[in-house]
Design a protein around this motif. Structure first.
Motif, mmCIF file in Angstrom:
data_model
loop_
_atom_site.group_PDB
_atom_site.id
_atom_site.type_symbol
_atom_site.label_atom_id
_atom_site.label_comp_id
_atom_site.label_asym_id
_atom_site.label_seq_id
_atom_site.Cartn_x
_atom_site.Cartn_y
_atom_site.Cartn_z
ATOM 1 N N GLU A 201 0.829 -1.205 0.000
ATOM 2 C CA GLU A 201 0.000 0.000 0.000
ATOM 3 C C GLU A 201 0.872 1.267 0.000
ATOM 4 O OE1 GLU A 201 -2.732 1.216 -0.513
ATOM 5 O OE2 GLU A 201 -2.616 3.143 0.532
ATOM 6 N N ASN A 202 1.945 1.219 0.783
ATOM 7 C CA ASN A 202 2.863 2.362 0.859
ATOM 8 C C ASN A 202 3.570 2.564 -0.493
ATOM 9 O OD1 ASN A 202 5.941 3.185 1.665
ATOM 10 N ND2 ASN A 202 4.451 4.220 2.981
ATOM 11 N N ILE A 203 3.954 1.467 -1.116
ATOM 12 C CA ILE A 203 4.627 1.566 -2.421
ATOM 13 C C ILE A 203 3.653 2.128 -3.461
ATOM 14 C CG2 ILE A 203 5.619 0.186 -4.314
ATOM 15 C CD1 ILE A 203 6.919 -1.598 -2.174
ATOM 16 N N ARG A 204 2.427 1.632 -3.453
ATOM 17 C CA ARG A 204 1.428 2.122 -4.416
ATOM 18 C C ARG A 204 1.221 3.630 -4.245
ATOM 19 N NH1 ARG A 204 -3.194 3.714 -4.621
ATOM 20 N NH2 ARG A 204 -3.656 3.334 -2.437
ATOM 21 N N ARG A 205 1.115 4.041 -2.983
ATOM 22 C CA ARG A 205 0.823 5.446 -2.703
ATOM 23 C C ARG A 205 1.971 6.367 -3.139
ATOM 24 N NH1 ARG A 205 0.110 7.764 3.329
ATOM 25 N NH2 ARG A 205 0.081 9.958 2.772
ATOM 26 N N TYR A 206 3.197 6.013 -2.736
ATOM 27 C CA TYR A 206 4.309 6.942 -2.981
ATOM 28 C C TYR A 206 4.959 6.780 -4.358
ATOM 29 C CZ TYR A 206 3.856 8.708 1.710
ATOM 30 O OH TYR A 206 3.374 9.310 2.843
ATOM 31 N N THR A 207 4.486 5.777 -5.136
ATOM 32 C CA THR A 207 4.939 5.728 -6.534
ATOM 33 C C THR A 207 3.821 6.231 -7.447
ATOM 34 O OG1 THR A 207 4.207 3.425 -6.818
ATOM 35 C CG2 THR A 207 6.509 3.763 -6.171
ATOM 36 N N GLY A 208 2.810 6.839 -6.860
ATOM 37 C CA GLY A 208 1.700 7.366 -7.657
ATOM 38 C C GLY A 208 1.002 6.266 -8.448
ATOM 39 N N GLY A 209 0.980 5.033 -7.893
ATOM 40 C CA GLY A 209 0.272 3.927 -8.545
ATOM 41 C C GLY A 209 1.067 3.235 -9.650
ATOM 42 N N ARG A 210 2.318 3.646 -9.868
ATOM 43 C CA ARG A 210 3.125 2.982 -10.902
ATOM 44 C C ARG A 210 3.344 1.512 -10.546
ATOM 45 N NH1 ARG A 210 8.411 4.756 -11.109
ATOM 46 N NH2 ARG A 210 8.077 5.991 -9.234
ATOM 47 N N PHE A 211 3.451 1.229 -9.234
ATOM 48 C CA PHE A 211 3.625 -0.154 -8.778
ATOM 49 C C PHE A 211 2.569 -0.467 -7.724
ATOM 50 C CE2 PHE A 211 7.947 1.258 -9.962
ATOM 51 C CZ PHE A 211 8.158 0.370 -11.005
ATOM 52 N N ASP A 212 2.104 -1.708 -7.748
ATOM 53 C CA ASP A 212 1.101 -2.123 -6.767
ATOM 54 C C ASP A 212 1.333 -3.605 -6.438
ATOM 55 O OD1 ASP A 212 -1.021 -2.222 -5.106
ATOM 56 O OD2 ASP A 212 -2.572 -2.086 -6.653
ATOM 57 N N PRO A 213 2.398 -3.890 -5.675
ATOM 58 C CA PRO A 213 2.803 -5.292 -5.493
ATOM 59 C C PRO A 213 1.985 -6.026 -4.425
ATOM 60 C CG PRO A 213 4.340 -3.851 -4.372
ATOM 61 C CD PRO A 213 3.308 -2.959 -4.988
ATOM 62 N N VAL A 214 0.690 -5.800 -4.419
ATOM 63 C CA VAL A 214 -0.145 -6.387 -3.363
ATOM 64 C C VAL A 214 -0.074 -7.925 -3.419
ATOM 65 C CG1 VAL A 214 -2.302 -6.306 -4.710
ATOM 66 C CG2 VAL A 214 -2.394 -6.175 -2.221
ATOM 67 N N GLY A 215 0.158 -8.519 -2.243
ATOM 68 C CA GLY A 215 0.225 -9.982 -2.147
ATOM 69 C C GLY A 215 1.545 -10.578 -2.604
ATOM 70 N N LEU A 216 2.477 -9.738 -3.039
ATOM 71 C CA LEU A 216 3.730 -10.282 -3.593
ATOM 72 C C LEU A 216 4.913 -10.158 -2.636
ATOM 73 C CD1 LEU A 216 3.419 -8.872 -7.241
ATOM 74 C CD2 LEU A 216 2.880 -11.178 -6.414
ATOM 75 N N MET A 217 4.683 -9.497 -1.490
ATOM 76 C CA MET A 217 5.809 -9.281 -0.579
ATOM 77 C C MET A 217 5.516 -9.904 0.780
ATOM 78 S SD MET A 217 6.897 -5.414 -1.465
ATOM 79 C CE MET A 217 5.709 -4.818 -0.344
ATOM 80 N N ASN A 218 6.588 -10.202 1.493
ATOM 81 C CA ASN A 218 6.429 -10.710 2.852
ATOM 82 C C ASN A 218 6.253 -9.509 3.786
ATOM 83 O OD1 ASN A 218 6.547 -11.824 5.339
ATOM 84 N ND2 ASN A 218 8.435 -12.998 5.005
#
Ligand SMILES: Cc1cc2nc3c(=O)[nH]c(=O)nc-3n(C[C@H](O)[C@H](O)[C@H](O)COP(=O)(O)OP(=O)(O)OC[C@H]3O[C@@H](n4cnc5c(N)ncnc54)[C@H](O)[C@@H]3O)c2cc1C
Length: 377
Positions: A201-218
């Protein structure tokens, strides 16, 4: 962002960034977009620019609104002092990298995962993007460094020291203290038991939605375990400037020292000691360019390419001196050089470090609290 290896280029970048260094920086610095940050770290790391000269105009222009930016600059000072006063962290890190390299030689599965991580070929889009960006540009935004390090440790399950080595090899601002201690901080070894877990969620927010790795990280990993943080040692005093004919050796850790006029001045090429693997081309090119810039500014043609060249040059002087090099490759090289020459090289401290390192006994808060005193006292 163009990062040319000259002091003039650093001053230009500071000038261009000044309008943004106040409230705009505080609000937007976490967005993964280099236009919201200064990009000054590479000049600061080589001390083509000094901390005080960056802070002064920012405070003048922004007053209290400069607090966040000033505080970030002091993180660099804090980490340097912290490592300097706990040198075994650097020694242990070097040992862990060597152990990691030995494991890579015998564990093919680990080697394959490490190679994929270093090439940015893991299949995790955001991570691969940042790993490739690091190698192809020599720079990463702070938030991207945090996410990349966290994914390396907790999702890819790779040894943290090999990740720190990957960064140190490629970052143009590769700094033994900021890098080693930031990796330890992400892993939970700096503030024991508190780690930094990258969240989709943090990555999605601060990359302006360019990345959304939901479910892919520990996102549930425990902090790393390790030996207790070593006891703090006294602030080093450094040496005094000698009388007589002094030969000044400039090196990559400090290329604009304000020291007395020496009899002779030369730049010293620190051998490629960042890592057991070859240093990245951007990092190498910046350091070489910065040494050339220092020769231009100090009006010398003398570049000492190896220890033999120093030995020949040093014969003309009563004493040798160098700006103080904290824990890291430059310090290791100067120590080895001193043994080879069989005579001391006086290490001259910058009062900025001596004063601030006094507060690097525990967490950053002590330094932060002392900032007004350090700047105005
Ligand atoms: C895993 C990891 C590894 C890192 N490795 C390095 C490194 O090798 N060299 C390095 O200089 N920084 C390192 N940092 C700190 C930080 O990421 C960079 O200093 C910053 O991103 C540089 O970009 P900038 O100049 O645009 O920063 P800005 O946001 O514009 O900050 C201004 C200055 O403040 C200092 N600063 C900002 N954030 C930090 C921080 N967290 N720690 C220490 N100083 C900071 C830097 O001198 C920087 O130039 C690392 C951070 C992490 C999480």
């Amino acid at each position: 962002m163009v990062i040319n290896p000259t002091r003039a280029a650093g001053l230009n970048r500071l000038h261009d960034f000044l309008p943004q260094a106040g409230i705009a920086y505080a609000r937007r610095r976490n967005e993964d977009d280099v236009s919201h940050v200064s990009g000054l770290s590479t000049w600061l790391m080589h001390r083509l620019l000094r901390e005080a000269e960056v802070i002064a105009p920012v405070r003048k222009q922004h007053g209290d609104a400069a607090e966040k930016f000033v505080s970030e600059i002091f993180w660099r000072t804090y980490f340097k002092g912290y490592l300097e006063r706990r040198p075994s962290i650097w020694v242990d890190y070097r040992a862990e990298v060597r152990q990691g390299r030995d494991r890579l030689a015998t564990e093919s599965g680990l080697r394959a995962r490490w190679e994929a991580a270093c090439k940015g070929e893991t299949g995790l889009d955001c991570y691969d993007h940042w790993a490739q960006q690091l190698v192809s540009t020599g720079y990463l935004h702070n938030h991207a460094r945090m996410w990349t390090a966290s994914i390396w440790i907790f999702t890819l399950g790779l040894p943290w020291a090999l990740g720190a080595d990957f960064f140190l090899r490629h970052l143009m601002d590769g700094d033994p203290a900021s890098n080693t201690l930031s990796w330890r901080w992400v892993g939970g070894l700096h503030t024991r038991g508190k780690h930094y877990l990258a969240r989709a969620e943090n990555i999605r927010r601060y990359t302006g939605g360019r990345f959304d790795p939901v479910g892919l990280m520990n996102e549930d990993a425990d902090p790393l375990d390790g030996p207790p943080v070593p006891e703090v040692s006294p602030v080093p005093l450094g040496d005094a400037w000698s009388q007589g004919r002094v030969g000044l050796i400039l090196h990559q850790d400090d290329l604009s020292p304000g020291l007395p006029e020496p009899e002779g001045i030369a730049t010293f090429h620190i051998p490629d000691r960042r890592s057991p693997w070859t240093t990245g081309r951007h990092a190498r090119a910046f350091t070489d360019g910065a040494l050339a810039d220092a020769r231009d500014r100090f009006g010398t043609n003398t570049h000492l390419a190896n220890e033999d060249a120093v030995a020949e040059w040093a014969g003309a002087f009563d004493a040798l001196a160098a700006p103080y090099a904290p824990q890291g490759p430059a310090r290791e090289a100067l120590d080895a050089l001193q043994v080879r020459l069989g005579r001391p090289i006086a290490r001259i401290m910058d009062p900025w470090d001596t004063r601030a390192w006094h507060y690097t006994t525990a967490g950053y808060f002590k330094v932060k609290k002392a900032i007004p005193r350090l700047l105005d006292g």
